[in-house]
Scaffold this motif. Structure first.
Motif, PDB file in Angstrom:
ATOM      1  N   ARG A  32     -17.719  -0.645  18.554  1.00  0.00           N
ATOM      2  CA  ARG A  32     -19.073  -0.144  18.310  1.00  0.00           C
ATOM      3  C   ARG A  32     -19.085   0.695  17.038  1.00  0.00           C
ATOM      4  NH1 ARG A  32     -21.054   1.554  24.384  1.00  0.00           N
ATOM      5  NH2 ARG A  32     -20.163  -0.272  25.410  1.00  0.00           N
ATOM      6  N   LEU A  33     -20.234   0.725  16.389  1.00  0.00           N
ATOM      7  CA  LEU A  33     -20.347   1.455  15.131  1.00  0.00           C
ATOM      8  C   LEU A  33     -21.165   2.735  15.308  1.00  0.00           C
ATOM      9  CD1 LEU A  33     -20.965  -1.509  12.653  1.00  0.00           C
ATOM     10  CD2 LEU A  33     -18.805  -0.478  13.388  1.00  0.00           C
ATOM     11  N   GLY A  34     -20.998   3.666  14.403  1.00  0.00           N
ATOM     12  CA  GLY A  34     -21.856   4.845  14.358  1.00  0.00           C
ATOM     13  C   GLY A  34     -21.263   6.106  14.962  1.00  0.00           C
ATOM     14  N   ALA A  35     -20.185   5.969  15.743  1.00  0.00           N
ATOM     15  CA  ALA A  35     -19.649   7.146  16.428  1.00  0.00           C
ATOM     16  C   ALA A  35     -19.095   8.186  15.442  1.00  0.00           C
ATOM     17  CB  ALA A  35     -18.567   6.732  17.422  1.00  0.00           C
ATOM     18  N   ALA A  36     -18.400   7.720  14.419  1.00  0.00           N
ATOM     19  CA  ALA A  36     -17.804   8.657  13.462  1.00  0.00           C
ATOM     20  C   ALA A  36     -18.895   9.384  12.679  1.00  0.00           C
ATOM     21  CB  ALA A  36     -16.869   7.911  12.512  1.00  0.00           C
ATOM     22  N   PRO A  78     -22.599   3.291  20.355  1.00  0.00           N
ATOM     23  CA  PRO A  78     -22.109   4.013  21.525  1.00  0.00           C
ATOM     24  C   PRO A  78     -23.220   4.237  22.552  1.00  0.00           C
ATOM     25  CG  PRO A  78     -21.519   5.153  19.481  1.00  0.00           C
ATOM     26  CD  PRO A  78     -22.486   4.084  19.124  1.00  0.00           C
ATOM     27  N   ALA A  79     -22.841   4.485  23.786  1.00  0.00           N
ATOM     28  CA  ALA A  79     -23.803   4.789  24.846  1.00  0.00           C
ATOM     29  C   ALA A  79     -24.621   6.023  24.462  1.00  0.00           C
ATOM     30  CB  ALA A  79     -23.061   5.047  26.159  1.00  0.00           C
ATOM     31  N   ARG A  80     -25.891   6.023  24.811  1.00  0.00           N
ATOM     32  CA  ARG A  80     -26.808   7.149  24.570  1.00  0.00           C
ATOM     33  C   ARG A  80     -26.905   7.522  23.081  1.00  0.00           C
ATOM     34  NH1 ARG A  80     -23.907   7.968  28.985  1.00  0.00           N
ATOM     35  NH2 ARG A  80     -22.393   9.298  27.968  1.00  0.00           N
ATOM     36  N   PHE A  81     -26.696   6.537  22.229  1.00  0.00           N
ATOM     37  CA  PHE A  81     -26.676   6.786  20.783  1.00  0.00           C
ATOM     38  C   PHE A  81     -28.051   7.208  20.270  1.00  0.00           C
ATOM     39  CE2 PHE A  81     -26.652   5.126  16.327  1.00  0.00           C
ATOM     40  CZ  PHE A  81     -25.618   5.891  15.846  1.00  0.00           C
ATOM     41  N   ALA A  82     -29.098   6.494  20.706  1.00  0.00           N
ATOM     42  CA  ALA A  82     -30.453   6.791  20.210  1.00  0.00           C
ATOM     43  C   ALA A  82     -30.860   8.214  20.591  1.00  0.00           C
ATOM     44  CB  ALA A  82     -31.451   5.777  20.773  1.00  0.00           C
ATOM     45  N   ALA A  83     -30.547   8.614  21.822  1.00  0.00           N
ATOM     46  CA  ALA A  83     -30.910   9.961  22.278  1.00  0.00           C
ATOM     47  C   ALA A  83     -30.165  11.025  21.477  1.00  0.00           C
ATOM     48  CB  ALA A  83     -30.601  10.112  23.767  1.00  0.00           C
ATOM     49  N   ALA A  84     -28.884  10.775  21.214  1.00  0.00           N
ATOM     50  CA  ALA A  84     -28.093  11.743  20.447  1.00  0.00           C
ATOM     51  C   ALA A  84     -28.642  11.869  19.025  1.00  0.00           C
ATOM     52  CB  ALA A  84     -26.630  11.309  20.428  1.00  0.00           C
TER      53      ALA A  84
END
Ligand SMILES: [Mg+2]
Length: 287
Positions: free
Chosen positions: A141-145, A214-220
């Motif tokens: 998944r992308l975006g976590a870093a 990642p899970a709950r990405f939009a909310a974060a």
């Protein structure tokens, strides 16, 4: 490793019938990391992960690495020990021993690593083979870093997130003949898709909604008032693999099973000119 630390140089021995694969990368204080943002151990781990990821993208197995550490005289021994401890955690995890290095004085701290790997002769996975029509896929998944970095910038919370070098996935991809090109995503999806395709007169049409996150990405992202698309498409340092697949097989479920990790199809390779046209479905990003 035939000869490690302690002689004038290390001696590594690939297996008969292998090519040697070499990559180097610097991590500089104030540019790539800050001591306030994350533990020294995490900085050390990340430095080796970033380098191992380049071996993964070439389908190479690690043989060893060297470290050139530059630091101001006032850098505490504790920090140096913790940086090294972080490097050695990943070195043990991926069987990539530290085989040499040097230390020098400098105005800011930097860790320059050179990783050495090996791959069956002529079998390195390269950026070179994509063609219009190929499917574009990513591991993980992308975006976590990028999210972790944004969170640190806004809240001061320390970065604990750590990517995984996709060494096994790279090695498996190299054995699948339909896989035509591969790159690791260090600079961000759009930038690295450009590195994979632009010099060949190609572009990518990417379905934003299909980019795995990642899970709950939009909310974060909402809590931090950040555009999630920007992190997904432009955030770097996830170290997932972006690769092109020719034809309808193997299917995504077959790829997942063979790689042993998540794989998502996110778009297609198109001719550079076509990406600006209307032939591409709405919601796809062109560049
Ligand atoms: Mg790379």
């Amino acid at each position: 490793m035939v000869i490690g630390i302690g002689d004038d140089a290390a001696v590594l021995r690939p297996r008969a019938g292998e090519d040697v694969v070499v990559s180097t990368d610097a991590m500089v204080e104030g540019v790539h990391f800050r001591f306030e943002n994350q533990s020294c151990r995490n900085i050390g781990r990340r430095a080796l992960v970033a380098n191992l990821s380049d071996l993964a993208a070439m389908a190479a197995r690690p043989l060893g690495f060297t470290l050139a550490l530059a630091a101001p005289a006032e850098l505490s021994l504790r920090r140096v020990d913790d940086l090294l401890a972080g490097l050695l955690i990943e070195a043990a995890e991926y069987a990539c021993p530290l085989v040499g290095g040097n230390v020098s004085a400098a105005r800011e701290t930097s860790l320059t690593l050179t990783v050495i790997g090996a791959v069956a002769r002529g079998r390195a996975l390269t950026r070179g083979g994509a063609r219009a029509g190929d499917r574009l896929c990513v591991t993980g998944r992308l975006g976590a870093a990028a999210l972790a970095l944004a969170k640190t910038a806004r809240t001061g919370a320390r970065i604990r997130q750590l990517p995984t070098p996709r060494l096994h996935a790279g090695a498996v991809l190299a054995r699948i003949s339909a896989v035509t090109a591969c790159i690791d995503i260090s600079d961000g999806l759009l930038a690295d898709a450009g590195h994979l395709l632009a010099s060949r007169g190609l572009a990518a049409s990417i379905d934003r909604a299909a980019v795995p996150r990642p899970a709950r990405f939009a909310a974060a992202c909402a809590r931090l008032a950040i555009d999630p698309d920007r992190l997904l498409l432009e955030g770097g340092e996830d170290y997932e693999l972006l690769f092109a697949v020719r034809g309808a097989t193997p299917s995504i479920s077959t790829l997942r099973r063979r790689l042993g990790i998540e794989v998502s199809e996110i778009g297609r390779v198109v001719p550079a000119g076509a990406a600006a046209g209307d032939s591409v479905a709405p919601g796809w990003r062109h560049f």
